[in-house]
Design an enzyme around this catalytic site. Structure first.
Site, short mmCIF file in Angstrom:
data_model
loop_
_atom_site.label_atom_id
_atom_site.label_comp_id
_atom_site.label_asym_id
_atom_site.label_seq_id
_atom_site.Cartn_x
_atom_site.Cartn_y
_atom_site.Cartn_z
CB SER A 139 -8.14 -0.08 6.28
OG SER A 139 -9.26 1.42 5.83
CE LYS B 241 -3.85 1.76 2.53
NZ LYS B 241 -4.52 1.56 4.08
CB SER C 156 -8.16 2.26 3.00
OG SER C 156 -6.95 2.51 3.20
#
Lengths: 466, 69
Positions: free
Chosen positions: A179, A80, A155
């Site tokens: 997330s 990420k 996310s």
């Protein structure tokens, strides 16, 4: 060696170490597969193929010389895009970015690097990691590799999509309200959201520091164990990183799970869509075959927990974004801007009340909810896997309710800080989804042992087989 | 458009309206206030029962004390 995409990171490291495959071969294949994944899912923010291949050549040379070290030597990963890397500027999934390159690696990046892992790309995230669906109104939405009309969850959606596709075996994410868990569930893979403080947050983009938790997404639970062991532990750069010893999570994967008690809060689970309730029963049936015993339990009032976590998160995030929101409000996407604004309307005394009550609620949960159980089971998503269009609410009047429904089962757990393992449901040809197993503080080893046993019954899958 | 620190101070104290320094259309401002008001009801109920000794550090203390590694 023809099917590297199927291998766990641990198995791939072994194959590279034993010279059954070179790191260059593994890395090139991962790059090719990640490119194909990106076409389908929009998972890449920055592809770093040349740097990764150069690093792979170095690892292969070191292995040939007998000097390569590290349990992940030569294994291609991707993470990420919210972690500092020396000399680079992370995108944060946003138009607004840091004004100068990072001076040092984030602690988790440094520890993965020390273990020998390579990073081939920086992956998609919701803008500022502030959204549970994978929608990103600045960089474009992420799409699910099982069905590109569906959400990846957010996310950490790029990591989950790439792992599910078989491009990489594992990668880093973070979890402030779900997330790690929601993308893992939506993409049919696993994740570990450790106890708050188990992994250093130094160098990770903050969203709500009181809640932010760094963790991993992987197809194989054994990789979660390996990587948690690499990343966990105290860190002088992060005073909230717990000083507790780090267990050998891999060695404990085979600990017996028979007789462990799994708690079911029928009232809370009963608020999920009927199909999701059936998924919980399917997973409980698998756990029953493994010898776990089902037991009733009751969490503290779930809506109260959900309100308390918002009273922490909303002002925390607003404070973190104080400078950018004042100076560059029009550079935010509509959804994140509307959510970051809300925290400005919450009185400081309400925020502090929620923080002061947190220890009380955690103690009550451990004393009452966990009095007669070892772990609890909850859905991740309250509903079957939604489409991107269904949740495309932008920053409009439906945003709080729509996002609240998505994080209904995940956000309150962040208030309690408890470790959570996400496991995919037995899919039987349908769309993916996942459940969360919630453990007691720092009991990640127990969760991972259950997950390891579970994957003997429900093996990892790849969304797009070769 | 960015607000200056002077604007922020003026806006914040002009009529008691919170966060006047944010450029929000009235409908979004109303939604934000309504959401905060809804959460405030829970905060009020919790605060009424919370002992004076409850501390923000209790959370970390309980996590460590109850650790089961």
């Amino acid at each position: 060696m023809t099917d590297l995409a199927q291998l766990s990171a641990r198995a791939l490291a072994r194959a590279i170490r034993d010279k059954k495959v070179s790191s260059v071969e593994a890395t090139q294949e991962a790059i090719d597969r990640l490119r194909a994944c990106h076409e389908l899912t929009n998972c890449i923010i920055t592809l770093e193929a040349d740097d990764a291949l150069a690093a792979a050549r170095s690892v292969d040379a070191a292995i040939a010389a007998g000097t390569a070290a590290g349990p992940l030597a030569g294994v291609p990963l991707a993470h990420k895009d919210m972690f500092d890397r020396k000399g680079k500027i992370a995108s944060w999934g946003a138009k607004i970015r840091a004004d100068k390159p990072a001076a040092a690696d984030a602690t988790v990046i440094a520890r993965c690097r020390s273990a020998g892992a390579l990073q081939i790309a920086a992956l998609h995230l919701t803008e500022f990691a502030y959204g549970p669906t994978g929608h990103n109104y600045v960089l474009g939405h992420a799409r699910n590799p099982w069905d590109p009309t569906r959400i990846t969850g957010g996310s950490s959606g790029g990591t989950a999509a790439a792992v599910a596709y078989g491009a990489i075996p594992a990668g880093l994410g973070s979890d402030t309200g779900g997330s790690l868990r929601l993308p893992a569930a939506c993409c049919g893979v696993t994740s570990i959201k450790p106890t708050w403080g188990r992994i250093s947050r130094a160098g990770a983009m903050p969203l709500s520091p009181q809640l932010d938790t760094v963790g991993f997404i992987a197809r194989h639970v054994e990789d979660l164990a390996l990587m948690l062991g690499i990343a966990a532990g105290p860190d002088p750069r992060d005073p909230s990183a717990a000083a507790l010893p780090v267990p050998d999570y891999v060695a404990r994967l085979e600990e017996p799970v028979r007789g462990l008690r799994v708690g079911v809060d029928a009232k809370v689970v009963g608020e999920a869509h009927p199909d999701v309730q059936r998924m919980i029963e399917d997973v409980l049936a698998v756990l029953g075959r493994l010898g776990l015993e089902r037991s009733p339990c009751a969490f503290p009032d779930w809506q109260t927990l959900d309100h308390l976590v918002q009273l922490v998160q909303l002002p925390d995030a607003s404070a973190a974004h104080g400078a950018y929101l004042r100076a560059r409000p029009d550079d935010y996407g509509p959804q994140v801007r509307s959510r970051v604004e809300v925290g400005h309307f919450i009185p400081a005394v309400d925020h502090l009340t929620a923080l002061r009550a947190r220890g009380t609620y955690l103690q009550r949960t451990l004393d009452d909810t966990f009095k007669s159980i070892d772990i609890a089971i909850l859905p991740n998503l309250a509903d079957p896997l939604p489409t991107i269009a269904e949740l495309d609410v932008g920053g409009g009047p439906k945003v709080q309710a729509a996002m609240g429904r998505v994080v209904k089962y995940t956000r309150p757990i962040n208030y309690l800080g408890l470790p959570t393992l996400t496991l995919p449901i037995p899919r039987r040809g349908g769309l993916p989804n996942g459940i969360q197993l919630i453990g007691q503080p720092f009991a990640e080893a127990q969760l991972l042992a259950i997950g390891q046993a579970y994957q003997r019954e429900v093996p990892p899958e790849i969304a797009r087989p070769l | 458009m960015a607000a200056s620190p002077d604007d922020a101070a003026t806006n914040a104290s002009a009529d008691g309206e919170p966060a006047r320094y944010l450029h929000m259309p009235p409908e979004r401002r109303a939604l934000a206030k309504a959401h905060a008001a809804m959460l405030a009801q829970t905060a009020d109920r919790i605060a009424a029962a919370l002992p004076i000794g409850a501390d923000v550090d209790d959370f970390r203390r309980v996590l460590a004390a109850e650790a089961k590694p």
